[in-house]
Design a protein around this motif. Structure first.
Motif, PDB file in Angstrom:
ATOM      1  N   VAL A 135     -30.776 -17.035  -7.040  1.00 35.83           N
ATOM      2  CA  VAL A 135     -29.813 -17.544  -6.184  1.00 35.83           C
ATOM      3  C   VAL A 135     -28.487 -17.747  -6.949  1.00 35.83           C
ATOM      4  CG1 VAL A 135     -28.742 -19.679  -4.812  1.00 35.83           C
ATOM      5  CG2 VAL A 135     -31.319 -19.064  -4.487  1.00 35.83           C
ATOM      6  N   HIS A 136     -28.468 -18.053  -8.078  1.00 36.88           N
ATOM      7  CA  HIS A 136     -27.084 -18.103  -8.846  1.00 36.88           C
ATOM      8  C   HIS A 136     -26.552 -16.979  -9.143  1.00 36.88           C
ATOM      9  CE1 HIS A 136     -27.931 -22.711 -10.030  1.00 36.88           C
ATOM     10  NE2 HIS A 136     -27.808 -22.394  -8.865  1.00 36.88           N
ATOM     11  N   ALA A 137     -27.737 -15.745  -9.227  1.00 34.13           N
ATOM     12  CA  ALA A 137     -27.189 -14.474  -9.883  1.00 34.13           C
ATOM     13  C   ALA A 137     -26.580 -13.745  -8.375  1.00 34.13           C
ATOM     14  CB  ALA A 137     -28.298 -13.854 -10.315  1.00 34.13           C
ATOM     15  N   GLY A 138     -26.789 -14.222  -7.320  1.00 34.41           N
ATOM     16  CA  GLY A 138     -26.375 -13.469  -5.973  1.00 34.41           C
ATOM     17  C   GLY A 138     -27.342 -12.456  -5.678  1.00 34.41           C
ATOM     18  N   ARG A 139     -28.755 -12.663  -6.034  1.00 30.87           N
ATOM     19  CA  ARG A 139     -29.795 -11.555  -5.768  1.00 30.87           C
ATOM     20  C   ARG A 139     -30.061 -11.492  -4.134  1.00 30.87           C
ATOM     21  NH1 ARG A 139     -34.857 -11.986  -9.048  1.00 30.87           N
ATOM     22  NH2 ARG A 139     -35.551  -9.907  -7.751  1.00 30.87           N
ATOM     23  N   ILE A 140     -29.699 -12.594  -3.479  1.00 33.05           N
ATOM     24  CA  ILE A 140     -30.062 -12.641  -1.994  1.00 33.05           C
ATOM     25  C   ILE A 140     -28.625 -12.947  -1.073  1.00 33.05           C
ATOM     26  CG2 ILE A 140     -32.303 -13.162  -2.221  1.00 33.05           C
ATOM     27  CD1 ILE A 140     -31.368 -16.252  -1.511  1.00 33.05           C
ATOM     28  N   GLY A 141     -27.547 -12.520  -1.820  1.00 36.05           N
ATOM     29  CA  GLY A 141     -26.332 -12.835  -1.250  1.00 36.05           C
ATOM     30  C   GLY A 141     -26.115 -14.229  -0.997  1.00 36.05           C
ATOM     31  N   ARG A 142     -25.272 -14.605  -0.039  1.00 37.95           N
ATOM     32  CA  ARG A 142     -24.890 -15.998   0.401  1.00 37.95           C
ATOM     33  C   ARG A 142     -26.215 -16.815   0.790  1.00 37.95           C
ATOM     34  NH1 ARG A 142     -24.120 -19.909   3.741  1.00 37.95           N
ATOM     35  NH2 ARG A 142     -22.024 -21.156   3.700  1.00 37.95           N
ATOM     36  N   LEU A 143     -26.199 -17.701  -0.083  1.00 34.88           N
ATOM     37  CA  LEU A 143     -27.678 -18.555   0.338  1.00 34.88           C
ATOM     38  C   LEU A 143     -27.249 -19.238   1.696  1.00 34.88           C
ATOM     39  CD1 LEU A 143     -30.421 -19.987  -0.273  1.00 34.88           C
ATOM     40  CD2 LEU A 143     -28.861 -21.863  -1.295  1.00 34.88           C
ATOM     41  N   GLU A 144     -28.135 -19.207   2.600  1.00 34.61           N
ATOM     42  CA  GLU A 144     -27.973 -19.648   3.891  1.00 34.61           C
ATOM     43  C   GLU A 144     -29.003 -20.998   4.338  1.00 34.61           C
ATOM     44  OE1 GLU A 144     -26.344 -15.439   5.844  1.00 34.61           O
ATOM     45  OE2 GLU A 144     -28.551 -16.418   6.301  1.00 34.61           O
ATOM     46  N   GLN A 145     -30.364 -20.856   3.837  1.00 39.72           N
ATOM     47  CA  GLN A 145     -31.346 -21.730   4.212  1.00 39.72           C
ATOM     48  C   GLN A 145     -32.369 -21.748   2.934  1.00 39.72           C
ATOM     49  OE1 GLN A 145     -33.178 -20.155   7.523  1.00 39.72           O
ATOM     50  NE2 GLN A 145     -32.123 -21.047   8.856  1.00 39.72           N
ATOM     51  N   LEU A 146     -32.400 -23.127   2.808  1.00 38.89           N
ATOM     52  CA  LEU A 146     -33.410 -23.462   1.627  1.00 38.89           C
ATOM     53  C   LEU A 146     -34.444 -24.408   2.205  1.00 38.89           C
ATOM     54  CD1 LEU A 146     -34.104 -23.498  -1.536  1.00 38.89           C
ATOM     55  CD2 LEU A 146     -32.694 -25.528  -1.862  1.00 38.89           C
ATOM     56  N   THR A 147     -35.921 -23.918   1.806  1.00 42.14           N
ATOM     57  CA  THR A 147     -36.784 -24.868   2.601  1.00 42.14           C
ATOM     58  C   THR A 147     -37.696 -25.505   1.096  1.00 42.14           C
ATOM     59  OG1 THR A 147     -36.767 -23.753   4.417  1.00 42.14           O
ATOM     60  CG2 THR A 147     -38.797 -25.131   3.874  1.00 42.14           C
ATOM     61  N   ILE A 148     -37.795 -26.645   0.969  1.00 45.37           N
ATOM     62  CA  ILE A 148     -38.748 -27.302  -0.161  1.00 45.37           C
ATOM     63  C   ILE A 148     -39.992 -27.806   0.313  1.00 45.37           C
ATOM     64  CG2 ILE A 148     -38.598 -28.506  -2.152  1.00 45.37           C
ATOM     65  CD1 ILE A 148     -35.936 -28.163  -2.515  1.00 45.37           C
ATOM     66  N   THR A 149     -41.280 -27.580  -0.031  1.00 47.68           N
ATOM     67  CA  THR A 149     -42.185 -28.036   0.733  1.00 47.68           C
ATOM     68  C   THR A 149     -43.093 -28.584  -0.766  1.00 47.68           C
ATOM     69  OG1 THR A 149     -42.697 -26.319   2.428  1.00 47.68           O
ATOM     70  CG2 THR A 149     -44.462 -27.931   1.601  1.00 47.68           C
ATOM     71  N   SER A 150     -43.253 -29.955  -0.595  1.00 40.68           N
ATOM     72  CA  SER A 150     -44.013 -30.817  -1.508  1.00 40.68           C
ATOM     73  C   SER A 150     -44.999 -31.515  -0.723  1.00 40.68           C
ATOM     74  CB  SER A 150     -43.135 -31.628  -2.507  1.00 40.68           C
ATOM     75  OG  SER A 150     -42.235 -30.982  -3.172  1.00 40.68           O
TER      76      SER A 150
END
Length: 337
Positions: A135-150
């Motif tokens: 994400v920080h390297a821009g591999r997927i462009g602008r981050l739009e959604q983040l889903t974390i499952t625990s």
């Protein structure tokens, strides 16, 4: 610098002891309120059991301090550890309450707080770290959604629930920290939902065992966190980062690469891991290596007491959202709920 003082001799202290040895450091002293427990761990690691925390920390053979006691004792020991001037790694949480976390940072000062390594171990999982780096390297462009499952395999003992601080402060706090580290932006609102459907007794004790939180970041990124105290198929730990140009996923490692191909099980993979140490065991060694490197070089810790405070802030906001039944708009870590 290799001599470590460990505060605690319970499960997490034993986990960290193995990681210290795996990182080619050594354990110099061990303190635990139960002297017999400290002596047992000391005997198995070649350390000395100390009669008090202060004595264990002050030993000339000690170059750094590890706090792995029960959560309600962390901040008290942190004050003592900071006084020594030695680098310190403290298991999460920073303190047992949001107010105590704020008071600690305010008392020791921001510079000293950044020298305290906070044990948000999941940052060092290879899959999770790869998502963050991508994400920080821009591999997927602008981050739009983040889903974390625990999701844990089974609930904690009922006697643990009243002293845990609640699911948001005890369990989801890892995910709040992970979200902050991946998104890299401040959150502006928190909306929480929760219920006790795994075990109604947990609800009677004032907690939830099934929860979701939605957070909005200042740049518009939407973060969704899902937690459950029970998962029938193992230790479910996944992250999905969706962006303008693609998606990055940290999935559940499996017990082996074995797959069954039969009429009744076409392409059935091996089960996922069942216990947190199976999943995150190597991460603890990576964590202690980084801590020691930063300590030797005098650098600020990459995950520190400020991060602990901010995770506690989000956990407190989620708790308030659930209790008040509304979205909490965030103004900063001096906010009262």
């Amino acid at each position: 610098m290799t001599g470590i003082a460990i505060m605690g001799a319970g499960r997490m202290a034993r986990v960290h002891a193995a990681s210290i040895i795996g990182a080619d450091a050594h354990i110099a002293t061990i303190y635990d309120p139960v002297l017999e427990a400290a002596e047992a761990l000391a005997a198995s690691t070649g350390a000395r059991a100390a009669p008090s925390a202060v004595e264990a920390m002050a030993d000339p053979a000690v170059d750094a301090i590890m706090i792995a006691t029960s959560s309600d004792t962390h901040v008290e020991l942190l004050y003592e550890a900071v006084k020594t001037g030695k680098p310190v790694l403290c298991e999460k949480p920073l303190a047992s309450s949001y107010d105590a976390s704020r008071e600690f940072v305010a008392t020791v000062g921001e510079a000293a707080a950044r020298k305290v390594f906070l044990g948000f171990n999941r940052r060092f999982d290879r899959g999770h770290a790869s998502v963050r780096e991508g994400v920080h390297a821009g591999r997927i462009g602008r981050l739009e959604q983040l889903t974390i499952t625990s999701r844990d395999p089974f609930p904690p003992p009922l006697e643990y629930v009243p002293r845990s601080g609640g699911l948001f402060r005890d369990m989801m706090i890892h995910d709040f920290d992970m979200a902050r580290s991946i998104v890299g932006k401040d959150m502006v609102s928190v909306t929480a939902h929760g219920s006790s459907i795994v075990d109604p007794e947990i609800g009677k004790l004032g907690d939830v065992d099934t929860a979701s939180v939605t957070m909005l970041a200042e740049d518009g990124t939407i973060v969704t966190i899902l937690n459950s105290r029970r998962c029938a198929f193992g230790f479910d730990q996944r992250i999905e980062a969706f962006g303008a140009e693609g998606m990055l996923v940290s999935n559940n490692p499996r017990q082996s690469g074995f797959t069954t191909y039969t009429k009744d099980a076409p392409g059935t993979a091996a089960p996922i891991l069942e216990f947190f140490l199976e999943r995150y065991g190597p991460s603890y060694t990576a964590e202690i290596r980084l801590f020691l490197d930063c300590a030797r070089e005098g650098r600020d810790m990459p995950v520190n007491a400020i991060d602990g405070l901010m995770a506690a802030y989000l956990a407190e906001a989620a708790t308030a959202s659930l209790k008040q039944g509304k979205t909490i708009h965030l103004t900063g870590p001096d906010q009262e709920f």
